[in-house]
Design an enzyme around this catalytic site. Structure first.
Site, mmCIF file in Angstrom:
data_model
loop_
_atom_site.group_PDB
_atom_site.id
_atom_site.type_symbol
_atom_site.label_atom_id
_atom_site.label_comp_id
_atom_site.label_asym_id
_atom_site.label_seq_id
_atom_site.Cartn_x
_atom_site.Cartn_y
_atom_site.Cartn_z
ATOM 1 N N CYS A 134 -1.558 6.203 9.714
ATOM 2 C CA CYS A 134 -0.397 5.494 10.255
ATOM 3 C C CYS A 134 -0.844 4.237 10.984
ATOM 4 O O CYS A 134 -1.758 4.272 11.803
ATOM 5 C CB CYS A 134 0.332 6.358 11.274
ATOM 6 S SG CYS A 134 1.096 7.808 10.604
ATOM 7 N N CYS A 144 5.291 -4.525 15.934
ATOM 8 C CA CYS A 144 5.026 -3.521 16.974
ATOM 9 C C CYS A 144 3.570 -3.660 17.432
ATOM 10 O O CYS A 144 2.676 -3.946 16.643
ATOM 11 C CB CYS A 144 5.297 -2.114 16.442
ATOM 12 S SG CYS A 144 7.039 -1.883 16.004
ATOM 13 N N SER A 181 11.941 6.595 7.879
ATOM 14 C CA SER A 181 11.537 6.344 9.262
ATOM 15 C C SER A 181 11.944 4.938 9.686
ATOM 16 O O SER A 181 11.765 3.979 8.948
ATOM 17 C CB SER A 181 10.017 6.500 9.386
ATOM 18 O OG SER A 181 9.606 6.219 10.714
ATOM 19 N N CYS A 201 3.489 8.558 1.037
ATOM 20 C CA CYS A 201 4.015 7.611 2.022
ATOM 21 C C CYS A 201 4.190 6.258 1.329
ATOM 22 O O CYS A 201 3.220 5.679 0.844
ATOM 23 C CB CYS A 201 3.026 7.515 3.183
ATOM 24 S SG CYS A 201 3.495 6.312 4.436
ATOM 25 N N CYS A 227 0.635 -1.625 15.641
ATOM 26 C CA CYS A 227 0.673 -1.422 14.187
ATOM 27 C C CYS A 227 0.020 -2.585 13.446
ATOM 28 O O CYS A 227 0.352 -3.744 13.669
ATOM 29 C CB CYS A 227 2.120 -1.259 13.733
ATOM 30 S SG CYS A 227 2.270 -1.003 11.948
ATOM 31 N N GLU A 236 0.825 -1.205 0.000
ATOM 32 C CA GLU A 236 0.000 0.000 0.000
ATOM 33 C C GLU A 236 0.861 1.258 0.000
ATOM 34 O O GLU A 236 1.944 1.285 0.583
ATOM 35 C CB GLU A 236 -0.925 -0.002 1.221
ATOM 36 C CG GLU A 236 -1.972 -1.101 1.107
ATOM 37 C CD GLU A 236 -2.894 -1.220 2.305
ATOM 38 O OE1 GLU A 236 -4.009 -1.703 2.121
ATOM 39 O OE2 GLU A 236 -2.500 -0.846 3.422
ATOM 40 N N GLY A 274 6.514 -1.926 6.410
ATOM 41 C CA GLY A 274 7.877 -2.443 6.471
ATOM 42 C C GLY A 274 8.852 -1.571 7.225
ATOM 43 O O GLY A 274 8.568 -0.425 7.566
ATOM 44 N N GLU A 275 10.022 -2.135 7.498
ATOM 45 C CA GLU A 275 11.098 -1.426 8.191
ATOM 46 C C GLU A 275 12.203 -1.151 7.169
ATOM 47 O O GLU A 275 12.919 -2.076 6.747
ATOM 48 C CB GLU A 275 11.606 -2.282 9.360
ATOM 49 C CG GLU A 275 12.908 -1.818 9.989
ATOM 50 C CD GLU A 275 12.958 -0.332 10.333
ATOM 51 O OE1 GLU A 275 12.031 0.175 10.990
ATOM 52 O OE2 GLU A 275 13.937 0.326 9.929
ATOM 53 N N CYS A 300 5.747 -6.771 7.508
ATOM 54 C CA CYS A 300 6.839 -6.262 8.343
ATOM 55 C C CYS A 300 7.146 -7.292 9.421
ATOM 56 O O CYS A 300 6.230 -7.866 10.002
ATOM 57 C CB CYS A 300 6.430 -4.942 9.004
ATOM 58 S SG CYS A 300 7.756 -4.187 9.994
HETATM 59 N N1 SAH Z 1 9.105 0.596 10.430
HETATM 60 C C1 SAH Z 1 9.339 2.007 10.286
HETATM 61 C C2 SAH Z 1 8.567 2.590 9.151
HETATM 62 C C3 SAH Z 1 7.063 2.560 9.333
HETATM 63 S S1 SAH Z 1 6.570 4.120 9.890
HETATM 64 C C4 SAH Z 1 9.049 2.699 11.604
HETATM 65 O O1 SAH Z 1 8.463 2.081 12.476
HETATM 66 O O2 SAH Z 1 9.441 3.845 11.766
HETATM 67 C C5 SAH Z 1 5.395 3.685 10.945
HETATM 68 C C6 SAH Z 1 4.988 4.844 11.814
HETATM 69 O O3 SAH Z 1 3.591 4.742 11.890
HETATM 70 C C7 SAH Z 1 5.516 4.715 13.223
HETATM 71 O O4 SAH Z 1 6.411 5.683 13.545
HETATM 72 C C8 SAH Z 1 4.331 4.986 14.073
HETATM 73 O O5 SAH Z 1 4.452 6.281 14.601
HETATM 74 C C9 SAH Z 1 3.203 5.024 13.189
HETATM 75 N N2 SAH Z 1 2.184 4.069 13.593
HETATM 76 C C10 SAH Z 1 2.172 2.740 13.476
HETATM 77 N N3 SAH Z 1 1.026 2.239 13.925
HETATM 78 C C11 SAH Z 1 0.299 3.293 14.329
HETATM 79 C C12 SAH Z 1 -1.012 3.435 14.854
HETATM 80 N N4 SAH Z 1 -1.819 2.387 15.039
HETATM 81 N N5 SAH Z 1 -1.444 4.675 15.139
HETATM 82 C C13 SAH Z 1 -0.657 5.754 14.919
HETATM 83 N N6 SAH Z 1 0.568 5.682 14.416
HETATM 84 C C14 SAH Z 1 1.029 4.455 14.128
#
Ligand code: SAH
Length: 354
Positions: A336, A117, A194, A106, A120, A93, A162-163, A113
């Site tokens: 996010c 987390c 990020s 984005c 997420c 996506e 993804g990371e 991933c």
């Molecule tokens: N893996 C990398 C790139 C993904 S960015 C990283 O973690 O930085 C993902 C961003 O989305 C994270 O910084 C987090 O702030 C945000 N995120 C993930 N899940 C979220 C959620 N349920 N609500 C709000 N922000 C979220």
């Protein structure tokens, strides 16, 4: 699907070599890059200034597209989320976010991933594979077709699925194309990668390409960050922040953007807010507070507005630059942490703005 390699992942210098191999002068590569990335043309036959012979050779040797748009939805706030299909059928996506004065794209770096987390939705779907460089940059080319009239992409954030630092070579190749004057010609400060922080790789990323850095922090203690970002057990806060303090490369650069997903009852106490400024001391830092967007895979959720305001107020009072990020596109699961390839029907009801 054809087995021809996709021409889009190839860096401009390497493209020059490739074209030299086809008997074309090196400057032809700049023209090809201009068509592919500048103008977004995927049909070699339409690259009229290349000459018939070279057009035919390119057609024979390469595919121009790495992705196609499988579906797209537009939020009431103008945010557009698309599902893109790779040549092997894998789906990722991308999200276009129009705002006053800028339009941010984005993009994803992996199919799923592996970090899992706690808050997420992408983490909950697990990991399938890394994206190739061509598949990372083609998100920019294909998503451009969905822009509202008069808009162009001004910013690109590697914040989708993804990371990025677990797919470093492809991410570096893609970021170089974004910055290359003959390719997308974006300013370095308009491109942000990020990461949760992977040992040794932040340094490598910034050595190889001068992008902005965003670090997903989410907690002020290892105890809480271990729960939210399991990878913290391999690379705890002290080590991560020590790395950031030591980066020579950062001294000449812009601040590090720290992301803090605010979760009710987990990391939203006044004590958390007060720990942030001392924790980040010595690092040119900006904090982005993102109230957690709800999704079906997590029982966690955002605090109420009063608690959000109190948290942000405490951080601001401590002298740390802080921005509250409004949620974009939650009605279409584009916000996010909501990128999980859910079909629209299953997503209904799961969306809730942060
Ligand atoms: N893996 C990398 C790139 C993904 S960015 C990283 O973690 O930085 C993902 C961003 O989305 C994270 O910084 C987090 O702030 C945000 N995120 C993930 N899940 C979220 C959620 N349920 N609500 C709000 N922000 C979220």
């Amino acid at each position: 699907m054809s087995g021809r390699p996709c021409i889009k992942g190839i860096g401009v210098e390497a493209l020059r070599e490739q074209l030299a191999g086809l008997g074309a002068p090196r400057w032809r590569a700049d023209q090809v890059a201009g068509w592919l990335y500048g103008r977004g043309v995927d049909d070699f036959g339409a690259m009229t200034d290349l000459g018939r012979e070279l057009r035919a050779r390119l057609e024979e040797g390469f595919a121009a597209r790495a992705l196609e748009i499988a579906s797209a939805r537009t939020s009431v706030d103008g945010t557009v989320k698309a599902v893109l299909r790779a040549r092997d059928g894998a789906l990722v996506e991308s999200v276009l976010i129009p705002e006053p004065g800028r339009t941010t794209l984005c993009i994803s770096t992996q199919v799923g991933c592996p970090l899992a987390c706690a808050f997420c939705a992408t983490g909950a779907m697990g990991f399938a594979r890394n994206l190739r460089a061509a598949e990372i940059v083609d998100q920019v080319c294909q998503m451009r077709r969905l822009l509202p009239p008069g808009r162009r992409i001004t910013n690109v954030v590697f914040m989708g699925m993804g990371e990025p630092l677990l797919n470093l070579p492809a991410v570096v190749a893609a970021a170089r194309l974004l910055l290359h004057p003959k390719a997308f010609a974006m300013a370095p400060r308009r491109v942000t990668v990020s990461t949760v922080g992977i040992r040794g790789r932040i340094e490598r990323l910034l050595r190889e390409v001068p992008v902005n850095l965003a670090v997903s922090l989410h907690a002020t203690t290892d105890e809480v960050r271990d729960l939210l970002v399991p990878h913290n057990r391999s690379y705890p806060l002290g080590d991560l922040l020590e790395t950031l303090r030591g980066l020579e490369v950062l001294r000449r650069r812009r601040p590090v953007f720290f992301e803090y997903t605010l979760i009710a009852g987990v990391n939203d106490a006044v004590e958390d807010a007060r720990r942030l400024a001392p924790l980040l001391r010595g690092i040119p830092a900006k904090l982005n507070v993102i109230p957690m967007n709800r999704h079906a895979d997590s029982p966690l959720g955002p605090p109420d507005d009063a608690r959000i305001d109190r948290f942000v107020g405490e951080v601001a009072a401590s002298g740390l630059a802080v921005t509250l990020r409004r949620s974009r596109g939650p009605d279409i699961d584009a916000a996010c942490g909501q990128l999980a390839l859910r079909p629209p029907a299953a997503a209904a009801g799961a969306a809730a703005g942060g």
